[in-house]
Design an enzyme around this catalytic site. Sequence first.
Site, mmCIF file in Angstrom:
data_model
loop_
_atom_site.group_PDB
_atom_site.id
_atom_site.type_symbol
_atom_site.label_atom_id
_atom_site.label_comp_id
_atom_site.label_asym_id
_atom_site.label_seq_id
_atom_site.Cartn_x
_atom_site.Cartn_y
_atom_site.Cartn_z
ATOM 1 N N HIS A 124 0.870 -1.177 0.000
ATOM 2 C CA HIS A 124 0.000 0.000 0.000
ATOM 3 C C HIS A 124 0.913 1.235 0.000
ATOM 4 C CE1 HIS A 124 -2.791 2.933 1.887
ATOM 5 N NE2 HIS A 124 -3.776 2.119 1.557
ATOM 6 N N ASP A 198 3.063 -4.383 8.148
ATOM 7 C CA ASP A 198 1.887 -3.537 7.970
ATOM 8 C C ASP A 198 0.663 -4.408 8.261
ATOM 9 O OD1 ASP A 198 -0.385 -2.347 6.967
ATOM 10 O OD2 ASP A 198 0.556 -1.605 5.145
ATOM 11 N N GLN A 201 -4.629 -4.753 7.385
ATOM 12 C CA GLN A 201 -5.692 -5.679 6.965
ATOM 13 C C GLN A 201 -5.728 -6.958 7.800
ATOM 14 O OE1 GLN A 201 -8.036 -4.833 5.008
ATOM 15 N NE2 GLN A 201 -7.160 -3.024 4.059
ATOM 16 N N LYS A 224 -10.253 -0.061 10.996
ATOM 17 C CA LYS A 224 -10.503 -1.284 10.220
ATOM 18 C C LYS A 224 -10.846 -2.459 11.134
ATOM 19 C CE LYS A 224 -7.160 0.128 6.688
ATOM 20 N NZ LYS A 224 -7.909 0.553 5.511
ATOM 21 N N CYS A 362 -4.896 2.559 -3.491
ATOM 22 C CA CYS A 362 -3.590 3.009 -2.948
ATOM 23 C C CYS A 362 -2.502 1.990 -3.264
ATOM 24 C CB CYS A 362 -3.655 3.274 -1.449
ATOM 25 S SG CYS A 362 -4.777 4.594 -1.010
HETATM 26 N N1 PLP Z 1 -1.755 -0.606 4.672
HETATM 27 C C1 PLP Z 1 -2.745 -1.320 4.126
HETATM 28 C C2 PLP Z 1 -2.466 -2.720 3.660
HETATM 29 C C3 PLP Z 1 -4.021 -0.774 4.008
HETATM 30 O O1 PLP Z 1 -5.012 -1.482 3.460
HETATM 31 C C4 PLP Z 1 -4.246 0.554 4.484
HETATM 32 C C5 PLP Z 1 -5.561 1.199 4.328
HETATM 33 O O2 PLP Z 1 -6.354 0.838 3.500
HETATM 34 C C6 PLP Z 1 -3.179 1.252 5.061
HETATM 35 C C7 PLP Z 1 -1.952 0.634 5.132
HETATM 36 C C8 PLP Z 1 -3.341 2.628 5.576
HETATM 37 O O3 PLP Z 1 -4.174 2.651 6.685
HETATM 38 P P1 PLP Z 1 -4.638 4.030 7.325
HETATM 39 O O4 PLP Z 1 -5.192 4.853 6.188
HETATM 40 O O5 PLP Z 1 -5.686 3.635 8.311
HETATM 41 O O6 PLP Z 1 -3.450 4.671 7.949
#
Ligand code: PLP
Length: 405
Positions: A124, A198, A201, A224, A362
Amino acid sequence: MTNVDWKKVRAEFPILAQEVNGKPLIYMDSAASSQKPRAVIDAISRYYERDNANVHRGLHELSSRATDAFEGARAKLATYLGAASPDEIIFTRGTTEAINLVANTWGPQNLRSGDVILLTELEHHSNLVPWQMLAARTGATLRFVPLADDGTLAFTPALLDGVKLFAFTHISNSLGTITPAADFCRAAREQGAVTLVDGAQSVGHIPVDVRAMGCDFYAFSGHKMCAPTGSGGLYGRLELLRTIPPWHGGGEMIVSVTYERATYKQPPAKFEAGTPNIAGAVGLGAAVDYLEALERPAIFAHDSALTAHAIALLAEIPGVRVLGPTGARGALVAFHAEWAHPHDLTTYANEHGLALRGGHHCNQPLMRKLGYPGTTRASFYFYNTTAEVERMADILRGAHKFFDA
Ligand code: PLP
């Protein structure tokens, strides 16, 4: 595993009992943000109605109640993630801020020109752009674990040569790939590399034990996992957190300050300057209680059954290509429909009360690699039902007729 009455659980989410465009809402965008159960909404209201005050500073009753609720949430998170101590949990606004915290503290302290940061082709933007910025600042270079044709990662230990940091997603938000996090962390540790996972998810969907996984950092978002937006955090191994400098300076992170300089508290306070998102942490603590009561293996089993059913139904629609691995995967399915652009398809779905997500998610470099401008994604959580998955497939069959006429 307990036998959960999922119908009853679904009724605990007030937002789901509504119509959109005259049709019952089918919410299948939980990978972007999950809905919140009454228990979390009530915990936040209760906090504001009874306990609201600033934390760690007042000696009055409300401040001490707010502090207990805030630190209580930290302790719950530590248990939920398998951390050794609540001191290993730093509250942040979410995954993005947690990753930026590491990139701006551990990063400049440890990286020099020529060092390598290993990422994967699945990342992401939140687990890519902060490392691009750090590389530009330090002269480090980025390397990527390639994506294999089946949606998994073609990892080999040789990729770790010269690597100081290996940062990778636990579950891909575009393909649903579950990465072998413990194996990656072990291989990295053998090479002396630090790991960041990360967990955006994974945190609300599968059991997570950071010590069994063996990671150094694990970043996650509250929104999430049934908690409010603006809540989340970073797990960091305590010995490591003790050695790295603070990021933001300000109130609450200091021991003593003169006009010229300051000394800092121990983690986690060192990384939490200013008034934190107290209500967010309270909501996050309530979300942890809620998910723990349901039990994550049961959540994963329920989500996996929905995902497998959705994949089977989507694969029957002409011109639809389902992306991602065929084996165990996260609670989402993204697909390419050769007869409609993802934005047109999600607009059509919305007219039928169905919330999907269309676009690059993203993941622009990944989309480019896959050769699509974007994909359409349905993402599930334990409040979704088999009937909803079937209705989704009906709506998409209707879309096929409409667009491919
Ligand atoms: N990493 C992954 C795999 C994601 O799916 C997301 C959000 O969709 C993020 C990072 C970023 O999360 P946040 O926008 O809550 O900081």
